[in-house]
Design a protein around this motif. Sequence first.
Motif, short mmCIF file in Angstrom:
data_model
loop_
_atom_site.label_atom_id
_atom_site.label_comp_id
_atom_site.label_asym_id
_atom_site.label_seq_id
_atom_site.Cartn_x
_atom_site.Cartn_y
_atom_site.Cartn_z
N GLN A 189 1.91 -5.46 -12.64
CA GLN A 189 1.53 -5.34 -13.75
C GLN A 189 0.45 -4.53 -13.60
OE1 GLN A 189 -0.92 -8.87 -12.60
NE2 GLN A 189 0.84 -10.35 -12.88
N LYS A 190 0.68 -3.25 -13.09
CA LYS A 190 -0.27 -2.02 -12.63
C LYS A 190 0.42 -1.00 -13.54
CE LYS A 190 -4.49 -2.57 -10.40
NZ LYS A 190 -5.76 -2.21 -11.05
N VAL A 191 1.93 -0.77 -13.04
CA VAL A 191 2.53 -0.13 -13.81
C VAL A 191 2.71 -0.29 -15.66
CG1 VAL A 191 4.99 0.65 -14.31
CG2 VAL A 191 4.20 0.68 -12.00
N ARG A 192 2.54 -1.05 -15.61
CA ARG A 192 2.73 -1.82 -17.18
C ARG A 192 1.99 -0.71 -17.31
NH1 ARG A 192 3.38 -7.86 -18.98
NH2 ARG A 192 1.52 -8.17 -17.66
N ALA A 193 0.42 -1.85 -17.45
CA ALA A 193 -1.02 -0.72 -17.34
C ALA A 193 -1.49 -0.46 -18.06
CB ALA A 193 -1.71 -2.12 -16.94
N TRP A 194 -0.36 0.93 -17.10
CA TRP A 194 -0.73 2.44 -16.84
C TRP A 194 0.42 3.48 -18.21
CZ3 TRP A 194 -3.18 6.24 -14.55
CH2 TRP A 194 -3.20 6.61 -14.84
N TYR A 195 1.02 2.41 -18.50
CA TYR A 195 1.92 2.67 -19.46
C TYR A 195 2.00 2.42 -20.48
CZ TYR A 195 4.56 5.37 -16.69
OH TYR A 195 5.38 6.49 -15.66
N GLN A 196 0.95 1.31 -21.06
CA GLN A 196 0.25 0.89 -22.49
C GLN A 196 -0.04 1.39 -23.55
OE1 GLN A 196 1.03 -2.86 -22.87
NE2 GLN A 196 0.41 -2.55 -25.10
N GLY A 197 0.59 2.30 -24.40
CA GLY A 197 0.10 2.51 -25.16
C GLY A 197 0.37 4.09 -25.45
N LYS A 198 1.40 5.15 -24.09
CA LYS A 198 2.15 5.66 -24.17
C LYS A 198 3.13 6.06 -24.53
CE LYS A 198 -1.15 6.74 -19.95
NZ LYS A 198 -1.94 5.71 -19.73
N GLN A 209 0.50 -1.19 -0.20
CA GLN A 209 -0.14 -0.14 0.09
C GLN A 209 1.01 1.01 0.36
OE1 GLN A 209 -1.84 -1.22 3.09
NE2 GLN A 209 -4.14 -1.65 2.31
N LYS A 210 2.11 1.31 0.67
CA LYS A 210 2.85 2.13 0.90
C LYS A 210 3.24 2.99 -0.65
CE LYS A 210 4.32 2.07 5.23
NZ LYS A 210 4.79 1.84 6.36
N GLN A 211 3.46 1.58 -1.50
CA GLN A 211 4.57 1.71 -2.43
C GLN A 211 3.33 2.41 -3.37
OE1 GLN A 211 7.45 2.48 -3.49
NE2 GLN A 211 8.79 0.44 -2.68
N ARG A 212 1.30 2.14 -3.20
CA ARG A 212 0.74 2.21 -4.55
C ARG A 212 0.72 3.67 -4.48
NH1 ARG A 212 -3.35 -2.17 -6.08
NH2 ARG A 212 -2.32 -3.99 -5.41
N LEU A 213 0.47 4.31 -2.88
CA LEU A 213 0.67 5.96 -2.58
C LEU A 213 1.88 6.52 -3.45
CD1 LEU A 213 0.02 8.05 -1.63
CD2 LEU A 213 2.21 7.35 0.55
N PHE A 239 6.48 -12.24 -3.14
CA PHE A 239 6.04 -12.14 -5.04
C PHE A 239 4.90 -12.04 -5.54
CE2 PHE A 239 5.20 -14.72 -8.61
CZ PHE A 239 6.03 -14.67 -8.94
N GLU A 240 3.78 -11.81 -5.12
CA GLU A 240 2.58 -11.79 -5.10
C GLU A 240 2.29 -10.14 -5.47
OE1 GLU A 240 -1.92 -12.49 -4.45
OE2 GLU A 240 -0.50 -13.03 -3.05
N THR A 241 3.07 -9.44 -4.55
CA THR A 241 2.33 -7.72 -3.70
C THR A 241 3.19 -7.57 -5.56
OG1 THR A 241 1.25 -7.87 -2.11
CG2 THR A 241 2.60 -5.35 -2.96
#
Length: 292
Positions: A160-169, A124-128, A152-154
Amino acid sequence: MITIQNLTVTFKDQKALDIQRPITFNSGDRIGIIGANGAGKSTMINACLGLVPYSGSIDSSVRPEQMAVHLQANTYSELMPISKVIETILNTKIKNNEKLQELIAFFDFEASLKKKYKNLSGGQKQRLTLILVLMQDAPITFFDEVTSGLDFETRQQLMQKVRAWYQGKNATICLVSHYYDELEQLVNKILILDKGKVVDFDYTTELFAKYCGYSVIVLDRTPKHEAEINKRDEIYGPDHLIVLGCQDKDHEQEIAKHLIDKNINFKRSNSDIEIMSYNAILNNNGGKRYEN
């Protein structure tokens, strides 16, 4: 976007970074920066951001204040609700900012807004911090060990979130990480540093072909396995593994058939960044291993 050349950073009497030949980060690049501890990864980022004195050239179309960075460690007020921390740092109200609302929802962070920083988990701290960094919408962002210390799971979820956010940018990202699985799913170029110097920099596929060949076959290092391999096929790898370099498809099939006939388990890869980096650095050092 950024070209680095003849760059030297010195702390006291020791060179922390010595980049001679030009390296260029282009718009839209996804760059993984790897090397042992003390290789100069964070120092290079700090030089690009103008945070350390250097000699040489950093020719950039982006000013340091336009760049974004996610540092290894971040601290925030532990007494304020996280919603207030976000609003104070970004100087905006969550309810009035659609982009901020989008990021909070994107990172599934709504339930954390009422918590205090000390009560957040590591993930959660890293997500912030990711929310605060990505809100800048910078043309280039440096991520320095974003997921260090997380399970590992986190780690997988965040990447996956970072990759999805930058997709197409078309933004450029530079990711420093010791986790090769993260790099394999996110980057298309690799910058390898060793003792402050550039070992190599190119597209991941080109570097793998240069240092490993067509593919690699990896198996546990045991006396039985060592007796069954052709030493001429062996390339560098971690001490506990035997790594066999395959020069083409026929060579790979020949090695695989032999191992299958001997009932030996193995893994095959044509993109293993860890194995590639071992061979790049050790070939550059004449086979001398570095210490992490």
